[in-house]
Write an enzyme that holds these catalytic residues in place. Sequence first.
Site, PDB file in Angstrom:
ATOM      1  CG  ASN A   1      -1.775   1.204   1.340  1.00 25.20           C
ATOM      2  OD1 ASN A   1      -1.847   2.007   0.399  1.00 25.20           O
ATOM      3  ND2 ASN A   1      -2.428   1.381   2.481  1.00 25.20           N
TER       4      ASN A   1
ATOM      5  CE  LYS B   1      -0.089   3.193   4.798  1.00 29.52           C
ATOM      6  NZ  LYS B   1       0.024   3.291   6.244  1.00 29.52           N
TER       7      LYS B   1
ATOM      8  CB  SER C   1       5.711  -1.962  11.688  1.00 30.59           C
ATOM      9  OG  SER C   1       5.324  -0.633  12.026  1.00 30.59           O
TER      10      SER C   1
ATOM     11  CD  GLU D   1      -3.280  -2.323   7.378  1.00 33.34           C
ATOM     12  OE1 GLU D   1      -2.239  -2.612   6.797  1.00 33.34           O
ATOM     13  OE2 GLU D   1      -3.869  -1.242   7.228  1.00 33.34           O
TER      14      GLU D   1
ATOM     15  CD  GLU E   1      -2.780   5.487   6.784  1.00 33.60           C
ATOM     16  OE1 GLU E   1      -2.791   5.565   5.553  1.00 33.60           O
ATOM     17  OE2 GLU E   1      -1.860   4.926   7.420  1.00 33.60           O
TER      18      GLU E   1
ATOM     19  CG  HIS F   1      -5.753   2.007   5.294  1.00 37.04           C
ATOM     20  ND1 HIS F   1      -5.277   2.906   6.218  1.00 37.04           N
ATOM     21  CD2 HIS F   1      -4.768   1.111   5.101  1.00 37.04           C
ATOM     22  CE1 HIS F   1      -4.030   2.566   6.550  1.00 37.04           C
ATOM     23  NE2 HIS F   1      -3.705   1.470   5.889  1.00 37.04           N
TER      24      HIS F   1
ATOM     25  N   GLY G   1       2.994   2.277  10.702  1.00 31.33           N
ATOM     26  CA  GLY G   1       3.965   3.351  10.511  1.00 31.33           C
ATOM     27  C   GLY G   1       4.722   3.729  11.769  1.00 31.33           C
TER      28      GLY G   1
HETATM   29  O1  LIG Z   1      -1.149   0.803   6.870  1.00 32.60           O
HETATM   30  C1  LIG Z   1      -0.400  -0.058   6.464  1.00 32.60           C
HETATM   31  C2  LIG Z   1      -0.677  -0.777   5.214  1.00 32.60           C
HETATM   32  O2  LIG Z   1      -1.967  -0.521   4.753  1.00 32.60           O
HETATM   33  C3  LIG Z   1       0.818  -0.428   7.214  1.00 32.60           C
HETATM   34  O3  LIG Z   1       1.749   0.576   7.044  1.00 32.60           O
HETATM   35  P1  LIG Z   1       3.266   0.339   7.545  1.00 32.60           P
HETATM   36  O4  LIG Z   1       3.707  -0.967   6.918  1.00 32.60           O
HETATM   37  O5  LIG Z   1       4.023   1.531   7.005  1.00 32.60           O
HETATM   38  O6  LIG Z   1       3.219   0.249   9.037  1.00 32.60           O
END
Ligand SMILES: O=C(CO)COP(=O)(O)O
Length: 251
Positions: free
Chosen positions: A9, A11, A213, A167, A97, A95, A173
Amino acid sequence: MRKPIIAGNWKMNKLLSDAKGFVADVKNNVPSSDSVDAIICAPYPFLYELVKETEGTDLKVAAQNMHYEESGAYTGEVSPAVLKDLGVTHVVLGHSERREMFNETDETVNKKAHAAFNYGLLPIVCVGETLEQREANQTMDLVAAQVKKALDGLTEAQVKETVIAYEPIWAIGTGKTATSEQANEVCTHVRKTVAEAVSADAADAVRIQYGGSVKPANIDELLQQSDIDGALVGGASLEADSFLKLVEAGK
Ligand SMILES: O=C(CO)COP(=O)(O)O
Protein backbone atom coordinates in the site's frame (compact mmCIF):
# COMPACT_ATOMS: atom_id res chain seq x y z
CA MET A 1 -4.48 -24.31 1.12
CA ARG A 2 -4.97 -20.55 0.96
CA LYS A 3 -2.72 -18.75 -1.52
CA PRO A 4 -0.60 -16.08 0.19
CA ILE A 5 -1.35 -12.48 -0.78
CA ILE A 6 1.22 -9.72 -0.35
CA ALA A 7 0.03 -6.20 -1.09
CA GLY A 8 2.06 -3.02 -1.01
CA ASN A 9 0.00 0.00 0.00
CA TRP A 10 1.89 3.01 -1.28
CA LYS A 11 -0.54 5.44 0.36
CA MET A 12 0.08 9.04 -0.84
CA ASN A 13 3.66 8.47 -1.95
CA LYS A 14 5.67 8.57 -5.20
CA LEU A 15 5.39 10.51 -8.45
CA LEU A 16 4.26 8.76 -11.62
CA SER A 17 7.84 8.44 -12.87
CA ASP A 18 8.90 6.73 -9.58
CA ALA A 19 5.90 4.40 -9.79
CA LYS A 20 6.74 3.39 -13.35
CA GLY A 21 10.38 2.82 -12.43
CA PHE A 22 9.34 0.60 -9.52
CA VAL A 23 7.01 -1.45 -11.70
CA ALA A 24 9.66 -1.84 -14.41
CA ASP A 25 12.06 -3.22 -11.77
CA VAL A 26 9.53 -5.52 -10.16
CA LYS A 27 7.05 -6.82 -12.73
CA ASN A 28 9.22 -9.56 -14.25
CA ASN A 29 10.80 -10.57 -10.95
CA VAL A 30 7.75 -11.41 -8.86
CA PRO A 31 7.09 -15.12 -8.35
CA SER A 32 4.30 -16.75 -10.34
CA SER A 33 0.77 -15.86 -9.27
CA ASP A 34 0.21 -19.62 -8.98
CA SER A 35 2.15 -19.44 -5.71
CA VAL A 36 1.55 -15.93 -4.35
CA ASP A 37 -0.58 -12.90 -5.25
CA ALA A 38 1.62 -9.79 -5.54
CA ILE A 39 -0.27 -6.51 -5.59
CA ILE A 40 0.58 -2.82 -5.61
CA CYS A 41 -2.08 -0.45 -4.24
CA ALA A 42 -1.29 2.80 -6.02
CA PRO A 43 -2.70 6.34 -6.01
CA TYR A 44 -5.56 6.81 -8.51
CA PRO A 45 -3.69 8.88 -11.11
CA PHE A 46 -1.12 6.08 -11.61
CA LEU A 47 -3.57 3.25 -12.09
CA TYR A 48 -4.10 3.50 -15.85
CA GLU A 49 -0.37 3.54 -16.61
CA LEU A 50 0.52 0.84 -14.10
CA VAL A 51 -2.16 -1.55 -15.34
CA LYS A 52 -0.80 -1.10 -18.89
CA GLU A 53 2.78 -1.62 -17.73
CA THR A 54 1.94 -4.81 -15.83
CA GLU A 55 -0.21 -6.47 -18.48
CA GLY A 56 0.77 -10.10 -18.96
CA THR A 57 2.88 -10.14 -15.76
CA ASP A 58 2.20 -11.57 -12.30
CA LEU A 59 2.03 -8.14 -10.65
CA LYS A 60 -1.50 -6.90 -10.02
CA VAL A 61 -2.67 -3.34 -9.46
CA ALA A 62 -5.16 -2.22 -6.82
CA ALA A 63 -6.80 1.06 -5.81
CA GLN A 64 -6.63 2.35 -2.24
CA ASN A 65 -10.30 3.37 -2.06
CA MET A 66 -13.35 4.02 -4.25
CA HIS A 67 -16.91 5.33 -4.06
CA TYR A 68 -19.79 2.85 -3.96
CA GLU A 69 -21.91 4.50 -6.66
CA GLU A 70 -21.38 3.86 -10.36
CA SER A 71 -21.54 7.54 -11.34
CA GLY A 72 -23.09 10.81 -10.29
CA ALA A 73 -22.57 14.11 -8.50
CA TYR A 74 -19.71 13.04 -6.20
CA THR A 75 -17.01 15.60 -6.89
CA GLY A 76 -13.53 14.22 -6.42
CA GLU A 77 -14.60 10.58 -6.09
CA VAL A 78 -13.75 7.56 -8.26
CA SER A 79 -16.31 4.90 -9.11
CA PRO A 80 -15.97 1.11 -9.13
CA ALA A 81 -16.98 1.10 -12.81
CA VAL A 82 -13.96 3.25 -13.64
CA LEU A 83 -11.57 1.04 -11.67
CA LYS A 84 -12.87 -2.05 -13.43
CA ASP A 85 -12.66 -0.36 -16.81
CA LEU A 86 -9.02 0.54 -16.14
CA GLY A 87 -8.16 -3.11 -15.40
CA VAL A 88 -7.66 -2.78 -11.66
CA THR A 89 -8.21 -6.14 -9.89
CA HIS A 90 -8.44 -5.28 -6.17
CA VAL A 91 -9.49 -2.35 -4.02
CA VAL A 92 -8.54 -1.55 -0.42
CA LEU A 93 -11.60 -0.63 1.63
CA GLY A 94 -11.86 0.90 5.08
CA HIS A 95 -8.18 1.52 5.72
CA SER A 96 -7.82 3.02 9.21
CA GLU A 97 -6.43 6.22 7.72
CA ARG A 98 -9.67 6.63 5.74
CA ARG A 99 -11.77 5.71 8.77
CA GLU A 100 -9.89 8.23 10.94
CA MET A 101 -9.43 11.13 8.51
CA PHE A 102 -12.07 10.77 5.80
CA ASN A 103 -15.24 9.67 7.58
CA GLU A 104 -15.18 6.08 6.36
CA THR A 105 -17.61 4.00 8.42
CA ASP A 106 -18.54 0.33 8.70
CA GLU A 107 -21.64 1.18 6.69
CA THR A 108 -19.77 2.77 3.77
CA VAL A 109 -17.23 -0.07 3.84
CA ASN A 110 -20.11 -2.54 3.48
CA LYS A 111 -21.63 -0.56 0.59
CA LYS A 112 -18.23 -0.46 -1.08
CA ALA A 113 -17.72 -4.21 -0.60
CA HIS A 114 -21.02 -4.88 -2.38
CA ALA A 115 -20.10 -2.39 -5.12
CA ALA A 116 -16.68 -4.03 -5.57
CA PHE A 117 -18.25 -7.41 -6.29
CA ASN A 118 -20.92 -5.85 -8.49
CA TYR A 119 -18.14 -4.49 -10.68
CA GLY A 120 -15.85 -7.51 -10.60
CA LEU A 121 -13.29 -6.09 -8.16
CA LEU A 122 -11.95 -7.99 -5.14
CA PRO A 123 -12.07 -6.08 -1.85
CA ILE A 124 -9.28 -5.98 0.71
CA VAL A 125 -11.23 -4.93 3.81
CA CYS A 126 -9.18 -3.38 6.61
CA VAL A 127 -10.05 -3.73 10.28
CA GLY A 128 -8.14 -2.98 13.46
CA GLU A 129 -8.11 -1.32 16.84
CA THR A 130 -6.45 1.76 18.34
CA LEU A 131 -3.99 1.44 21.20
CA GLU A 132 -6.62 2.82 23.55
CA GLN A 133 -9.09 0.13 22.46
CA ARG A 134 -6.46 -2.60 22.86
CA GLU A 135 -5.61 -1.42 26.35
CA ALA A 136 -9.31 -1.41 27.23
CA ASN A 137 -9.55 -5.06 26.06
CA GLN A 138 -11.94 -4.14 23.26
CA THR A 139 -9.89 -5.54 20.39
CA MET A 140 -11.74 -8.80 19.81
CA ASP A 141 -15.25 -7.33 20.01
CA LEU A 142 -14.37 -4.33 17.90
CA VAL A 143 -12.64 -6.31 15.17
CA ALA A 144 -15.46 -8.89 15.08
CA ALA A 145 -18.03 -6.10 14.71
CA GLN A 146 -16.03 -4.47 11.91
CA VAL A 147 -15.76 -7.80 10.07
CA LYS A 148 -19.47 -8.64 10.43
CA LYS A 149 -20.60 -5.21 9.29
CA ALA A 150 -18.21 -5.16 6.33
CA LEU A 151 -19.38 -8.57 5.08
CA ASP A 152 -23.08 -8.08 5.79
CA GLY A 153 -25.25 -9.29 2.91
CA LEU A 154 -22.41 -10.68 0.78
CA THR A 155 -22.93 -14.20 -0.57
CA GLU A 156 -20.83 -17.05 0.73
CA ALA A 157 -18.99 -17.18 -2.61
CA GLN A 158 -18.17 -13.46 -2.31
CA VAL A 159 -16.91 -13.81 1.25
CA LYS A 160 -14.62 -16.62 0.13
CA GLU A 161 -13.00 -14.20 -2.32
CA THR A 162 -12.74 -11.31 0.12
CA VAL A 163 -9.41 -10.46 1.70
CA ILE A 164 -9.49 -9.13 5.26
CA ALA A 165 -6.51 -7.12 6.47
CA TYR A 166 -6.05 -6.94 10.22
CA GLU A 167 -4.07 -3.77 10.88
CA PRO A 168 -3.75 -2.68 14.51
CA ILE A 169 -3.64 1.10 14.24
CA TRP A 170 -0.92 1.37 16.88
CA ALA A 171 1.40 -0.72 14.68
CA ILE A 172 0.94 1.29 11.47
CA GLY A 173 3.96 3.35 10.51
CA THR A 174 5.26 3.25 14.07
CA GLY A 175 7.86 0.52 13.73
CA LYS A 176 5.94 -1.31 16.47
CA THR A 177 4.84 -4.61 14.98
CA ALA A 178 2.35 -6.68 16.86
CA THR A 179 4.16 -9.84 17.90
CA SER A 180 3.32 -12.67 15.55
CA GLU A 181 1.32 -14.30 18.35
CA GLN A 182 -0.66 -11.10 19.00
CA ALA A 183 -1.33 -10.73 15.27
CA ASN A 184 -2.36 -14.35 14.88
CA GLU A 185 -4.65 -14.26 17.88
CA VAL A 186 -6.73 -11.55 16.25
CA CYS A 187 -6.57 -13.14 12.79
CA THR A 188 -7.85 -16.41 14.32
CA HIS A 189 -10.68 -14.42 15.87
CA VAL A 190 -11.46 -12.85 12.48
CA ARG A 191 -11.70 -16.32 10.94
CA LYS A 192 -13.95 -17.52 13.75
CA THR A 193 -16.16 -14.47 13.22
CA VAL A 194 -16.49 -15.33 9.53
CA ALA A 195 -17.37 -18.93 10.46
CA GLU A 196 -20.13 -17.74 12.78
CA ALA A 197 -21.45 -15.00 10.51
CA VAL A 198 -21.21 -16.85 7.20
CA SER A 199 -20.01 -20.48 7.20
CA ALA A 200 -17.10 -22.74 8.08
CA ASP A 201 -16.29 -23.07 4.38
CA ALA A 202 -16.15 -19.29 3.96
CA ALA A 203 -13.91 -18.99 7.02
CA ASP A 204 -11.61 -21.64 5.63
CA ALA A 205 -11.32 -19.86 2.29
CA VAL A 206 -11.14 -16.19 3.29
CA ARG A 207 -7.61 -14.82 3.22
CA ILE A 208 -6.49 -12.75 6.17
CA GLN A 209 -3.54 -10.38 5.98
CA TYR A 210 -1.66 -8.75 8.80
CA GLY A 211 -0.54 -5.14 8.37
CA GLY A 212 1.49 -2.79 10.57
CA SER A 213 5.26 -2.31 10.26
CA VAL A 214 5.74 -5.49 8.23
CA LYS A 215 9.21 -5.66 6.68
CA PRO A 216 11.50 -8.29 5.15
CA ALA A 217 12.99 -8.96 8.61
CA ASN A 218 9.70 -9.93 10.27
CA ILE A 219 7.47 -11.23 7.50
CA ASP A 220 8.59 -14.88 7.69
CA GLU A 221 7.58 -15.22 11.30
CA LEU A 222 4.21 -13.56 10.66
CA LEU A 223 3.45 -15.79 7.67
CA GLN A 224 4.26 -18.91 9.68
CA GLN A 225 1.27 -18.26 11.89
CA SER A 226 -1.79 -20.45 11.40
CA ASP A 227 -4.25 -17.72 10.41
CA ILE A 228 -2.06 -15.15 8.67
CA ASP A 229 -2.24 -15.62 4.89
CA GLY A 230 -0.41 -12.52 3.78
CA ALA A 231 0.58 -8.96 4.52
CA LEU A 232 -0.58 -5.44 3.70
CA VAL A 233 2.58 -3.38 3.78
CA GLY A 234 3.06 0.38 3.78
CA GLY A 235 6.58 1.78 4.24
CA ALA A 236 8.49 -1.39 3.33
CA SER A 237 6.63 -1.70 0.01
CA LEU A 238 7.97 1.54 -1.41
CA GLU A 239 11.36 0.22 -2.55
CA ALA A 240 11.48 -2.44 -5.26
CA ASP A 241 14.08 -4.63 -3.48
CA SER A 242 12.17 -4.64 -0.24
CA PHE A 243 8.83 -5.35 -1.97
CA LEU A 244 10.37 -8.26 -3.89
CA LYS A 245 11.73 -9.73 -0.65
CA LEU A 246 8.28 -9.50 0.92
CA VAL A 247 6.65 -11.23 -2.04
CA GLU A 248 9.35 -13.92 -2.10
CA ALA A 249 8.60 -14.61 1.56
CA GLY A 250 4.99 -15.27 0.58
CA LYS A 251 5.92 -17.85 -2.03
O1 LIG B 1 -1.15 0.80 6.87
C1 LIG B 1 -0.40 -0.06 6.46
C2 LIG B 1 -0.68 -0.78 5.21
O2 LIG B 1 -1.97 -0.52 4.75
C3 LIG B 1 0.82 -0.43 7.21
O3 LIG B 1 1.75 0.58 7.04
P1 LIG B 1 3.27 0.34 7.54
O4 LIG B 1 3.71 -0.97 6.92
O5 LIG B 1 4.02 1.53 7.01
O6 LIG B 1 3.22 0.25 9.04
